[in-house]
Design a protein around this motif. Structure first.
Motif, PDB file in Angstrom:
ATOM      1  N   SER A  43     -32.961  16.141 -12.432  1.00 37.24           N
ATOM      2  CA  SER A  43     -33.793  17.282 -12.815  1.00 37.24           C
ATOM      3  C   SER A  43     -33.825  18.335 -11.703  1.00 37.24           C
ATOM      4  CB  SER A  43     -35.209  16.829 -13.178  1.00 37.24           C
ATOM      5  OG  SER A  43     -35.895  16.275 -12.083  1.00 37.24           O
ATOM      6  N   GLY A 136     -33.277  17.865 -20.937  1.00 36.77           N
ATOM      7  CA  GLY A 136     -33.337  16.656 -20.133  1.00 36.77           C
ATOM      8  C   GLY A 136     -32.144  16.574 -19.199  1.00 36.77           C
ATOM      9  N   ARG A 185     -33.100  17.686 -28.429  1.00 37.02           N
ATOM     10  CA  ARG A 185     -33.081  17.357 -27.002  1.00 37.02           C
ATOM     11  C   ARG A 185     -31.748  17.872 -26.450  1.00 37.02           C
ATOM     12  NH1 ARG A 185     -36.688  12.874 -26.514  1.00 37.02           N
ATOM     13  NH2 ARG A 185     -38.296  13.291 -28.083  1.00 37.02           N
ATOM     14  N   PHE A 305     -36.522   9.880 -23.644  1.00 39.91           N
ATOM     15  CA  PHE A 305     -35.770  11.020 -23.159  1.00 39.91           C
ATOM     16  C   PHE A 305     -34.286  10.895 -23.498  1.00 39.91           C
ATOM     17  CE2 PHE A 305     -39.243  10.061 -20.109  1.00 39.91           C
ATOM     18  CZ  PHE A 305     -40.031  11.160 -20.373  1.00 39.91           C
TER      19      PHE A 305
END
Length: 305
Positions: A43, A136, A185, A305
């Motif tokens: 991230s 993500g 996502r 996720f």
């Protein structure tokens, strides 16, 4: 007439360009995207790519972290500080709060992890803010269930994932059409590897939480993994606690994240170690993925996720 020779893009430049294009595509196509930011290395790379995609303007989306409140303190400190430095909005929703509201019931047990419990908190946050696209940092090399993911991963109105009901992405064309309540996502660094991430961190001179580098801490060997001892992961009666020089390859929930023995003090030395390893980071360090062969896929089908 003379022509200057055009330098071909490097491997990292090609990956960077692809990821930036995906970030911009989502920002143009969706009204309410959000970027998941935990303070972990993937991230962190996503955050740098967002800077390159949208600076000097503000990000066209907030940051969000689903906090188990069992995270490593070094990572949480980095998360808050980095969001403040960038001046970007950080939304934090916690598993603890979901439990207080009766949305989740925690299972007791030595090997209990709050990772699966994040699903309810995540889906509640998505519903609260009406997010349509959730960025993500998952990569296809992490784990075999994630290897099945498209870059635009369609989720139904319950946030669930069906690997057999995904859209083709021929010629890097992404179908983001969704009905009310459905989600996409989005995984802009799907095509990156652990090596690519560390080479990019080195190239960009990106700061990461200190526990990614070698440090000494009490550990035990459990199930073939180097498990750090803490209040959440105490030693069992028959285990021998030893001080070891270790680092973390991934920094998830403290209750299920192991470390690896290492002397790597910087990104360059981690690159050298990564070049010779033959076990994926999750395979080497995630206790919750050892529960069954389908642990990750089961969680993803439920909305993880």
């Amino acid at each position: 007439m003379t022509f200057s020779r055009i330098r071909p893009l490097s491997h990292l430049e090609l990956l960077e360009a692809e990821s930036i294009a995906i970030l911009r595509e989502v920002a143009a196509e969706f009204e309410r995207p959000v970027l998941l930011f935990s303070g972990g290395k993937d991230s962190i790379v996503m955050l740098r790519l967002a800077e390159k995609a949208f600076r000097p303007g503000r990000f066209p989306f907030p940051l969000m972290h689903i906090d188990t409140e069992h995270n490593f303190p070094e990572v949480i400190e980095y998360r808050d500080r980095r969001a403040a430095e960038l001046g970007e909005k950080l939304i934090v929703r916690s598993v603890e709060d979901s439990m207080r509201r009766g949305r989740i019931v925690e299972r007791p047990g030595q090997d209990n992890s709050r990772n699966r419990m994040q699903i309810t908190t995540l889906l509640d946050a998505v519903a609260e803010f009406k997010f349509e696209a959730i960025f993500g940092g998952a990569r296809r090399d992490e784990e075999k269930a994630r290897a099945k993911e498209r870059i635009f991963s369609f989720r139904d109105q319950h946030g669930q994932w069906d690997p057999k009901n995904q859209r083709p992405e021929l010629w890097n064309l992404y179908n983001g059409r969704i009905a009310a309540g459905e989600q996409i996502r989005v995984f802009p660094i799907s095509n990156w590897t652990e090596m690519d991430v560390w080479q990019y961190i080195f190239q960009e001179n990106i700061e990461v939480p200190s526990i990614y580098y070698t440090h000494r801490r009490p550990t035990v060997i459990r199930g073939g993994l180097v498990v750090p001892i803490s209040v959440l992961m105490p030693a069992l009666p028959d285990e021998i606690v030893q001080q070891r020089d270790v680092r973390f390859r991934t920094v998830g929930d403290m209750s299920c994240t192991a470390c690896v023995e290492s002397t790597a003090k910087n990104a360059s030395e981690i690159i050298d170690e990564t070049a010779v390893t033959r076990i994926t980071e999750r395979g080497a360090t995630r206790v919750d993925d050892k529960v069954s062969e389908a642990s990750m896929e089961d969680r993803k089908r439920a909305g993880y996720f």
